[in-house]
Structures are given as C-alpha cells and as structure tokens.
Write an enzyme that holds these catalytic residues in place. Structure first.
Site, PDB file in Angstrom:
ATOM      1  N   CYS A  33       8.014 -19.781 -34.580  1.00  0.00           N
ATOM      2  CA  CYS A  33       8.222 -19.695 -33.142  1.00  0.00           C
ATOM      3  C   CYS A  33       7.099 -20.378 -32.529  1.00  0.00           C
ATOM      4  O   CYS A  33       6.258 -20.966 -33.142  1.00  0.00           O
ATOM      5  CB  CYS A  33       7.623 -18.030 -33.135  1.00  0.00           C
ATOM      6  SG  CYS A  33       8.865 -16.983 -33.931  1.00  0.00           S
ATOM      7  N   ASP A 419      -9.906 -50.202  -6.340  1.00  0.00           N
ATOM      8  CA  ASP A 419      -9.077 -49.230  -5.372  1.00  0.00           C
ATOM      9  C   ASP A 419      -9.929 -48.752  -4.352  1.00  0.00           C
ATOM     10  O   ASP A 419     -11.051 -48.371  -4.690  1.00  0.00           O
ATOM     11  CB  ASP A 419      -8.587 -48.078  -6.119  1.00  0.00           C
ATOM     12  CG  ASP A 419      -7.689 -47.206  -5.334  1.00  0.00           C
ATOM     13  OD1 ASP A 419      -6.398 -47.840  -5.273  1.00  0.00           O
ATOM     14  OD2 ASP A 419      -8.060 -46.198  -4.754  1.00  0.00           O
TER      15      ASP A 419
END
Length: 454
Positions: A33, A419
């Site tokens: 599970c 940047d």
C-alpha cells in the site's frame, strides 16, 4: 530510503508528504500500500517497507485496490545531480524499451549493457526490461481504474503489441487480471487520469507563471486549471488539468488522436506540473544552507512541453522582456502552428520553422538565423535532448542551454548565471547568498528568487 522509524511514523500519521517515497507491504495479506491508504492500520510486526513499488512487487506482494500504488507520486529517485541511472529511468519511463531494445538504450546512454543491468539490479533488484514491463503494467492498471477504454486500447496505450501478451504480463506482474480491476471501477466515458503529488503545492504561483507566459490558442489558464495543445511522436491533441487541492492531485482530461504515446504524454504532463518533486525536503535543504533567504512553501518548476519548444522559446526570449518574448512566440505560433478542429493552435514543428524565412518576426537577422539553425538541426536529428550539446550551435549560449535544461528537461540543479531577474532579486537581500550551497536544488532556488520579483 527512509529508516524504519521514519516510515512507521509516516504510515501511522498517513502523512501525504511521504506518499510515493516508500511503500508498505503487509505479510499477512500479501498486499502493498501507499502511506495514505485508508485501510485499517496493520500491526508493525506484520509490515515490511520498500523504496519502490517495483521492489514490493518483486518480493511477491500485489498492489492494494483501495489506495492504488499506481496513483502515488513517483519516488524521488530522479532528484539530485544527473546520473546515468536517473537518465535511464527517465528514458525507459518515456518508452525507450517499448520502441527499441536494451542495446539501443545503452548506446543512447553511452554505457555497456552489463553496467546498465548492474545499476538496475543494485537499485531495484530487477533487470531494465523487468523494470520497464512493471511500469507498463502499472500504467495499464491506472487506465483500467480511471478510464472506460476497452482493454485492447489499454494494452495499446501501455505499449503492448498484442492483447494476449498484455493479459499474460499483467497477471504475472500484478497478481490480478484486467477483469479483476474493471470490476472495481465505475464506467466513465471520458479519458481522464488523476495525477497525485506530495504537498505542499504552490498552485497559485505556478498558475501565475503560466499566465504570465501564456500564448493564446496554444495554452489556456484559469483559477483552477491549465491546459494546452500537444504533439508527442505521431499523437496530437490537448489536455486540461484541474487542480484538486483537497486530494493532492490534478484531474487531467485528454483528447488525443491516438493512444500509442499516452504513457509518454502523461509523463510530460507530470513534468510540466512538477508533480514528483519533494518540495518539503528541498526547502529543508535550502533553509539549512541559506537561512537568510525567505522561502515560499511548495514552489514548483514550470515546464515547457519538450526541449525543442523550450529551446525556441528561450532563443526568442534572449535579451528581451517577458512581454516582448511572448509577442514573438505568439507570432511564431500564429504563422506556423497548425490549427485543430476546435480552432486551437499547436506549436510549430521543427520542419515548419526550418522551412520559413521567419520574416514576420521583428528580430535581428542573426537571431532569426539562430532559430532556423536550431530548428534545422533538430529536424535532421542532429541534436539530442541534452541542451549542453547545443552549445556548438552559433547563437546558443550557456544561459539559453540552462533555461532549456530547467524548463524542457526539469533539471533540478540549474543556476541561470547572468539572468537579469535573479540579479535584481539577489540585490534585494540584506546578506550575500552562496549559490553553490543550494546544489542539487539550484533550480528551486531560482524559482524562489523569481517568486520575489514576478
């Protein structure tokens, strides 16, 4: 792998942040599970923990029909620095062994077959082929649960060449038949899949990023969803992804021309929405090494559909504002993109861009030539999906290659040196930031800094 005590605490709390990071096998039932399974909690002495669904299945456990391990977010095996194994996993998940063989995959990776088998044996305890087959069956199980596709279409969409081979492989891998799965589900006419993630998930900021870069006709965004047209191999179509924060998932509806590339398309959507990131663990790392940096919880990496599209968009975005880049990309899509029956536009093919003089783009001639050069090389098959190989093309520099790696490949460790936006964000901080300490999560540092200015 988490230690047993961490796994025990997470399963007892049914903590969704650990969903997909490990699986719980119960020896008394033979079932495995997810940590969030709603079933009655088993006693610890009957429990075994596994790092992957593949390992649990290999140990003889079958997947639970209530929590459905096929719906868990993928394990974080891809996270961290790029490695041969993570690249092999990504290629296999994209269908490399459905389209070809192990020898061809090793050629793409630049390694020998024996070494690849050793990597998979150490990591999963299975061969690359066995791993690929299990992933195919897990995807088929998801389609059987969530769609009304005929079983033969499920087999085709999962990469099986015949229904008989699909039935045999599915029963062997899942210890269930396709009919067993279909008896558990409600019929649904739409091709809809549910894609889970681990919280926290900062949907508002991801939605804002996509809205800021929106190309009309190609993409659409509203308060709860986003969608776009797509092309994957021979398949065209579009998807809508609706956010369901209560269940920590997106409900994705797809309209496709064919199903053969469905698995790869779902993987692309997961990457675009960055559903497999463990943002809690990433932010713990960033806080530890960069305590002076204010962090927003659950920020994700917004992706482009693929590296070629990311490359063209990055070139058109060189040295211009976001608004100016959007206008250029919109012109490209309007002039060269195909229109579907619903009036939506697809991103232009490399062949269409290479064949055009691009005179409609208000750009310096050198930039137009870079776009055509990139499209021509891609169309001829001269470029791979690693943008670092593109640096030999005139007009493609490190910034462009890094943008493509981050948005086109989902590379988690990219820093866009130079940047303008990042420089502005860094200038606002009271103390300097040591960028190197953010590795292997520098892409997420980039998003945290952009978040402060966009």
């Amino acid at each position: 792998m988490l230690d047993p005590q961490q796994c025990r605490s997470a399963r007892l709390a049914r903590d969704a942040r650990f969903d997909g990071r490990f699986f719980i096998a119960v020896e008394t039932t033979g079932i495995f599970c997810r940590p969030i399974c709603p079933a009655t909690l088993p006693q610890e002495r009957h429990v075994r923990y596994f790092e992957s669904a593949v390992a649990a299945s290999r140990a003889g456990f079958r997947p639970c029909l209530r929590c459905r391990p096929d719906s868990a977010p993928d394990s974080p095996a891809w996270q961290g620095p790029q490695t041969t194994l993570s690249r092999a996993i990504r290629l296999i998940d994209a269908g490399a062994l459905q389209q070809s063989n192990v020898a061809a995959l090793c050629d793409r990776l630049g390694i020998g077959e024996r070494y690849l088998r050793q990597l998979f044996q150490r990591r999963f305890g299975v061969s690359p082929k066995a791993y690929a087959l299990y992933r195919q069956c897990l995807f088929a199980k998801k389609l059987l649960h969530e769609t009304a596709l005929p079983v033969i279409d499920v087999a085709h969409a999962s990469g099986f060449s015949s229904l008989r081979r699909f039935n045999d492989a599915f029963k062997r891998q899942m210890a269930l038949t396709p009919s067993d799965i279909r008896r558990q589900k409600r019929r649904n006419a739409a091709l809809t899949v549910k894609l889970a993630y681990r919280p926290p998930y900062q949907w508002e900021r991801l939605r804002h990023f996509y809205a800021l870069h929106l190309i009309e006709g190609l993409e659409w965004v509203d308060e709860r969803s986003l969608g776009r047209t797509l092309r994957q191999g021979e398949t065209t179509g579009y998807f809508d992804a609706v956010h369901d924060p209560e269940r920590h998932q997106f409900v994705v509806t797809l309209v496709l021309s064919e199903l053969g590339d469905l698995s790869a398309i779902v993987r692309q959507i997961r990457r675009m929405l960055d559903l497999d990131a463990d943002t809690a663990a990433i932010e713990v790392h960033l806080r530890r090494h960069l305590p002076e940096l204010p962090l927003a919880e659950g920020l994700r990496l917004p992706g482009s559909w693929g590296v070629f599209e990311a490359g063209i968009r990055a070139v058109l975005g060189q040295q211009v504002s976001i608004a100016a880049a959007n206008r250029l990309i919109q012109n490209l899509v309007d002039h060269l993109g195909e229109t579907d029956a619903g009036g939506r536009r697809r991103f232009p093919t490399a062949g269409a861009i290479a064949a055009s003089d691009l005179a409609f783009l208000k750009l310096p001639a050198s930039r137009r030539e870079t776009v055509r050069r990139l499209a021509t090389a891609w169309d001829r098959g001269e470029l791979g999906e690693d943008p670092r190989q593109w640096l030999s093309l005139k007009g493609i520099g490190p910034w462009t290659a890094n943008v493509v790696a981050m948005r086109g490949n989902g590379d988690p460790d990219i820093w866009l040196d130079g940047d303008v936006g990042l420089r502005r964000a860094l200038a606002r901080l009271e103390t300097p930031v040591d960028i190197a300490t953010a590795s292997p999560w520098r892409s997420y540092l980039t998003m945290q800094l952009w978040n402060q200015i966009l």
